[in-house]
Design a protein around this motif. Structure first.
Motif, PDB file in Angstrom:
ATOM      1  N   ILE A   1      44.178  60.084  53.422  1.00  0.00           N
ATOM      2  CA  ILE A   1      42.992  60.952  53.464  1.00  0.00           C
ATOM      3  C   ILE A   1      43.230  62.072  54.479  1.00  0.00           C
ATOM      4  O   ILE A   1      43.704  61.809  55.590  1.00  0.00           O
ATOM      5  CB  ILE A   1      41.717  60.188  53.894  1.00  0.00           C
ATOM      6  N   VAL A   2      42.915  63.308  54.079  1.00  0.00           N
ATOM      7  CA  VAL A   2      42.822  64.380  55.069  1.00  0.00           C
ATOM      8  C   VAL A   2      41.341  64.715  55.175  1.00  0.00           C
ATOM      9  O   VAL A   2      40.695  65.048  54.166  1.00  0.00           O
ATOM     10  CB  VAL A   2      43.648  65.620  54.668  1.00  0.00           C
ATOM     11  N   ALA A   3      40.771  64.558  56.370  1.00  0.00           N
ATOM     12  CA  ALA A   3      39.342  64.828  56.569  1.00  0.00           C
ATOM     13  C   ALA A   3      39.204  65.998  57.531  1.00  0.00           C
ATOM     14  O   ALA A   3      40.110  66.283  58.321  1.00  0.00           O
ATOM     15  CB  ALA A   3      38.648  63.585  57.129  1.00  0.00           C
ATOM     16  N   GLU A   4      38.086  66.681  57.446  1.00  0.00           N
ATOM     17  CA  GLU A   4      37.886  67.852  58.287  1.00  0.00           C
ATOM     18  C   GLU A   4      36.407  67.971  58.609  1.00  0.00           C
ATOM     19  O   GLU A   4      35.562  67.714  57.749  1.00  0.00           O
ATOM     20  CB  GLU A   4      38.363  69.092  57.502  1.00  0.00           C
ATOM     21  N   ASN A   5      36.092  68.318  59.852  1.00  0.00           N
ATOM     22  CA  ASN A   5      34.730  68.718  60.192  1.00  0.00           C
ATOM     23  C   ASN A   5      34.808  69.841  61.233  1.00  0.00           C
ATOM     24  O   ASN A   5      35.914  70.381  61.466  1.00  0.00           O
ATOM     25  CB  ASN A   5      33.877  67.523  60.665  1.00  0.00           C
ATOM     26  N   GLU A   6      33.686  70.154  61.852  1.00  0.00           N
ATOM     27  CA  GLU A   6      33.694  71.304  62.774  1.00  0.00           C
ATOM     28  C   GLU A   6      34.573  71.055  64.000  1.00  0.00           C
ATOM     29  O   GLU A   6      34.955  71.994  64.699  1.00  0.00           O
ATOM     30  CB  GLU A   6      32.258  71.699  63.177  1.00  0.00           C
TER      31      GLU A   6
ATOM     32  N   GLU B   1      45.558  69.779  69.603  1.00  0.00           N
ATOM     33  CA  GLU B   1      44.297  69.154  70.021  1.00  0.00           C
ATOM     34  C   GLU B   1      43.253  69.159  68.894  1.00  0.00           C
ATOM     35  O   GLU B   1      42.273  68.421  68.957  1.00  0.00           O
ATOM     36  CB  GLU B   1      43.736  69.797  71.304  1.00  0.00           C
ATOM     37  N   ASN B   2      43.467  69.974  67.873  1.00  0.00           N
ATOM     38  CA  ASN B   2      42.527  69.990  66.742  1.00  0.00           C
ATOM     39  C   ASN B   2      42.940  69.063  65.608  1.00  0.00           C
ATOM     40  O   ASN B   2      42.253  68.964  64.592  1.00  0.00           O
ATOM     41  CB  ASN B   2      42.398  71.402  66.174  1.00  0.00           C
ATOM     42  N   CYS B   3      44.131  68.452  65.725  1.00  0.00           N
ATOM     43  CA  CYS B   3      44.634  67.602  64.636  1.00  0.00           C
ATOM     44  C   CYS B   3      44.840  66.199  65.169  1.00  0.00           C
ATOM     45  O   CYS B   3      45.644  66.006  66.084  1.00  0.00           O
ATOM     46  CB  CYS B   3      45.959  68.138  64.102  1.00  0.00           C
ATOM     47  N   LYS B   4      44.131  65.270  64.619  1.00  0.00           N
ATOM     48  CA  LYS B   4      44.211  63.895  65.109  1.00  0.00           C
ATOM     49  C   LYS B   4      44.726  62.985  64.010  1.00  0.00           C
ATOM     50  O   LYS B   4      44.613  63.304  62.830  1.00  0.00           O
ATOM     51  CB  LYS B   4      42.827  63.409  65.557  1.00  0.00           C
ATOM     52  N   MET B   5      45.266  61.860  64.441  1.00  0.00           N
ATOM     53  CA  MET B   5      45.654  60.851  63.451  1.00  0.00           C
ATOM     54  C   MET B   5      44.766  59.629  63.632  1.00  0.00           C
ATOM     55  O   MET B   5      44.423  59.258  64.752  1.00  0.00           O
ATOM     56  CB  MET B   5      47.130  60.474  63.583  1.00  0.00           C
ATOM     57  N   TRP B   6      44.409  59.042  62.504  1.00  0.00           N
ATOM     58  CA  TRP B   6      43.574  57.844  62.507  1.00  0.00           C
ATOM     59  C   TRP B   6      44.263  56.750  61.712  1.00  0.00           C
ATOM     60  O   TRP B   6      44.946  57.019  60.725  1.00  0.00           O
ATOM     61  CB  TRP B   6      42.241  58.083  61.789  1.00  0.00           C
ATOM     62  N   LEU B   7      44.017  55.530  62.137  1.00  0.00           N
ATOM     63  CA  LEU B   7      44.393  54.356  61.360  1.00  0.00           C
ATOM     64  C   LEU B   7      43.111  53.607  61.045  1.00  0.00           C
ATOM     65  O   LEU B   7      42.358  53.254  61.950  1.00  0.00           O
ATOM     66  CB  LEU B   7      45.353  53.483  62.192  1.00  0.00           C
ATOM     67  N   VAL B   8      42.847  53.400  59.749  1.00  0.00           N
ATOM     68  CA  VAL B   8      41.655  52.653  59.344  1.00  0.00           C
ATOM     69  C   VAL B   8      42.105  51.409  58.586  1.00  0.00           C
ATOM     70  O   VAL B   8      42.853  51.513  57.615  1.00  0.00           O
ATOM     71  CB  VAL B   8      40.729  53.498  58.436  1.00  0.00           C
ATOM     72  N   THR B   9      41.690  50.237  59.057  1.00  0.00           N
ATOM     73  CA  THR B   9      42.117  49.009  58.382  1.00  0.00           C
ATOM     74  C   THR B   9      40.956  48.042  58.242  1.00  0.00           C
ATOM     75  O   THR B   9      40.043  48.038  59.066  1.00  0.00           O
ATOM     76  CB  THR B   9      43.307  48.346  59.121  1.00  0.00           C
TER      77      THR B   9
ATOM     78  N   TYR C   1      29.835  60.906  53.478  1.00  0.00           N
ATOM     79  CA  TYR C   1      28.428  60.644  53.841  1.00  0.00           C
ATOM     80  C   TYR C   1      28.167  60.969  55.312  1.00  0.00           C
ATOM     81  O   TYR C   1      27.037  61.224  55.710  1.00  0.00           O
ATOM     82  CB  TYR C   1      28.063  59.176  53.577  1.00  0.00           C
ATOM     83  N   ARG C   2      29.224  60.933  56.133  1.00  0.00           N
ATOM     84  CA  ARG C   2      29.051  61.203  57.563  1.00  0.00           C
ATOM     85  C   ARG C   2      29.413  62.643  57.925  1.00  0.00           C
ATOM     86  O   ARG C   2      29.640  62.971  59.093  1.00  0.00           O
ATOM     87  CB  ARG C   2      29.857  60.205  58.392  1.00  0.00           C
ATOM     88  N   GLY C   3      29.511  63.499  56.896  1.00  0.00           N
ATOM     89  CA  GLY C   3      29.626  64.932  57.158  1.00  0.00           C
ATOM     90  C   GLY C   3      31.037  65.513  57.185  1.00  0.00           C
ATOM     91  O   GLY C   3      31.224  66.674  57.574  1.00  0.00           O
ATOM     92  N   TYR C   4      32.034  64.734  56.781  1.00  0.00           N
ATOM     93  CA  TYR C   4      33.398  65.275  56.726  1.00  0.00           C
ATOM     94  C   TYR C   4      33.686  65.790  55.322  1.00  0.00           C
ATOM     95  O   TYR C   4      33.208  65.226  54.339  1.00  0.00           O
ATOM     96  CB  TYR C   4      34.429  64.180  57.032  1.00  0.00           C
ATOM     97  N   ARG C   5      34.497  66.857  55.233  1.00  0.00           N
ATOM     98  CA  ARG C   5      35.087  67.221  53.947  1.00  0.00           C
ATOM     99  C   ARG C   5      36.363  66.383  53.816  1.00  0.00           C
ATOM    100  O   ARG C   5      37.136  66.293  54.776  1.00  0.00           O
ATOM    101  CB  ARG C   5      35.472  68.708  53.913  1.00  0.00           C
ATOM    102  N   THR C   6      36.551  65.755  52.662  1.00  0.00           N
ATOM    103  CA  THR C   6      37.706  64.852  52.531  1.00  0.00           C
ATOM    104  C   THR C   6      38.518  65.139  51.277  1.00  0.00           C
ATOM    105  O   THR C   6      38.000  65.619  50.268  1.00  0.00           O
ATOM    106  CB  THR C   6      37.267  63.371  52.454  1.00  0.00           C
ATOM    107  N   GLU C   7      39.812  64.805  51.367  1.00  0.00           N
ATOM    108  CA  GLU C   7      40.703  64.869  50.213  1.00  0.00           C
ATOM    109  C   GLU C   7      41.562  63.603  50.264  1.00  0.00           C
ATOM    110  O   GLU C   7      42.008  63.211  51.350  1.00  0.00           O
ATOM    111  CB  GLU C   7      41.587  66.116  50.341  1.00  0.00           C
ATOM    112  N   VAL C   8      41.758  62.984  49.098  1.00  0.00           N
ATOM    113  CA  VAL C   8      42.492  61.713  49.047  1.00  0.00           C
ATOM    114  C   VAL C   8      43.908  61.951  48.520  1.00  0.00           C
ATOM    115  O   VAL C   8      44.127  62.802  47.662  1.00  0.00           O
ATOM    116  CB  VAL C   8      41.721  60.707  48.152  1.00  0.00           C
TER     117      VAL C   8
END
Lengths: 274, 274
Positions: free
Chosen positions: A121-126, A170-178, A99-106
């Motif tokens: 999740i692997v997410a991608e945007n511009e 610099e184009n690949c980041k890691m996120w933790l969502v909890t 919904y916030r504009g990312y392409r996602t794969e679970v």
């Protein structure tokens, strides 16, 4: 009234604060006209070392009198209701991101230098690619600790030397969502190692609540007009977000609702996302 | 007898193997003269999909007839009996290492580049320093997974950029010691990232059992002549290894034993370590 301490979900004691209670009620979008009445009701039932869960219960009971307002307030509990498995939470986060504009794969299998990893999740945007670990707890007070941030970092490093070896770091980041809080150590390590954290209440301006409330991306478990069984049926049909329910109204036919019940569900949903 | 499948502690099915049973009996140091009788007794009570825990129970019952032989066979269970907390296991591993010539320190706070870490054991000998994470499970069948190896690696890297920044990397190693098995992924990641693993049965020649049995460093929880309460009292007095009991016989006075019981305990202990 003298000083009253409350017991938080994690077992810690804290001085009761009317300001905190008011802020929390405000955040839930409850009209100011109700707020003062609710606060004085709560203050009447306080007792020394009252668990915050009991305070929430009083708030929810009060809110049942105000149509369509309890869903938002109970957001934290609604996300806990995804449990016991963490899978609906992953799907929910992925839907928020799309919904916030990312392409996602679970649940993406990725090859590291040493081993293969299952990335939630692997997410991608511009701006780049995001490797996302979702940490779901179905007990309040259970914090995500430094070990989680530490293993995510090793996994990221392994993938950056494996499948992503030709990508720019610099184009690949890691996120933790909890869905709970993180320990101070987990946050310090994340910040120091370049990991973005979205947790309950952190970071203040872009926390998980913010991601949800800002675009009204409430989970279907928020709806007070559906039973637990009906919500589970929606989740198992990949309907995790209220907006999705409005786009796929035909799914409601599977829930065995009367015409009137169906109207109530749609009305609560529209109210929540409107 | 046709083919019989057994159910292992982790839930997996496996074809019953007389050779495996014999090897396991032999490893326990049970005299050959008893071995054949035991094996034929076991074969009589087998049934399809018998849990291995039931087989062990039959073996233990049989062994109660042979003085001082059950302690060694039940080594795996004796270590589980350290639980529920993992702290006695850390102390046990540290003691094993000091018997094997290492200087050890337990629960060491170390400063990483990003955060401080609590390292279970820091060991040192003439070859270098070892940062050791002990992973204790008190349920059989629960494997140590790749996330554990991943977080140990990040912790190591953080310490090598913090407190150990002036140390040579080749002199500082990380170890994972666990009382259960590891998943294949955990082992692959450990091997690939230069981490040494001592787990149940791995590596074949220098596994945790080997470290224990080779020098007869049995835990006091092996002793069949002491009650659970008496063993707990020893553990809380830092007596975790049978040898220690022989060096500090005065501790037995706190256990409320009759003269005869005391003699029995010492005789079983001497038999085990002799």
């Amino acid at each position: 009234m003298g000083e009253i301490y409350v017991i938080k979900a994690n077992g810690e004691k804290e001085l009761f604060s009317e300001d905190k209670l008011r802020a929390s009620i405000k955040r839930a979008g409850i009209p100011d006209s109700y707020s003062s009445r609710l606060i004085s009701q709560i203050k009447e039932v306080l007792y020394p070392e009252i668990p915050t869960s009991i305070i929430y219960k009083h708030i929810t009971n009060f809110l049942y009198g105000i149509p369509h307002s309890s869903g938002k307030y109970m957001l934290k509990q609604a996300i806990m209701d995804f449990g016991p498995s963490g899978y609906p939470f992953e799907k929910y986060i992925a839907r928020i991101l799309s919904y916030r504009g990312y392409r996602t794969e679970v649940d993406v299998i990725m090859q590291g230098r040493c081993i293969t990893h299952e990335v939630d999740i692997v997410a991608e945007n511009e701006h780049g690619k995001y490797l996302i670990e979702c940490k779901f707890h179905n007990l309040p007070g259970k914090r995500t600790d430094a070990k989680v941030a530490l293993y995510i970092h090793s996994r990221y490093e392994d993938i950056m030397l494996g499948e992503y070896r030709h990508e720019k770091r610099e184009n690949c980041k890691m996120w933790l969502v909890t869905n709970t809080k993180c320990t101070t150590d987990a946050l310090s390590y994340a910040q120091c190692s370049g990991m973005t954290v979205y947790s309950w209440g952190y970071p203040t301006q872009t926390s998980l609540q913010h991601l949800i409330e800002d675009r009204k991306l409430y989970p279907v478990t928020c709806l007070s007009t559906l039973s637990k069984k009906q919500k589970d049926l929606l989740l198992s049909n990949d309907i995790v977000i209220c907006q999705d329910l409005l786009h796929k109204k035909e799914i409601l036919e599977r829930l065995n609702l009367s015409h009137q019940e169906r109207r109530k569900v749609l009305s609560e949903t529209e109210e929540l996302v409107g």
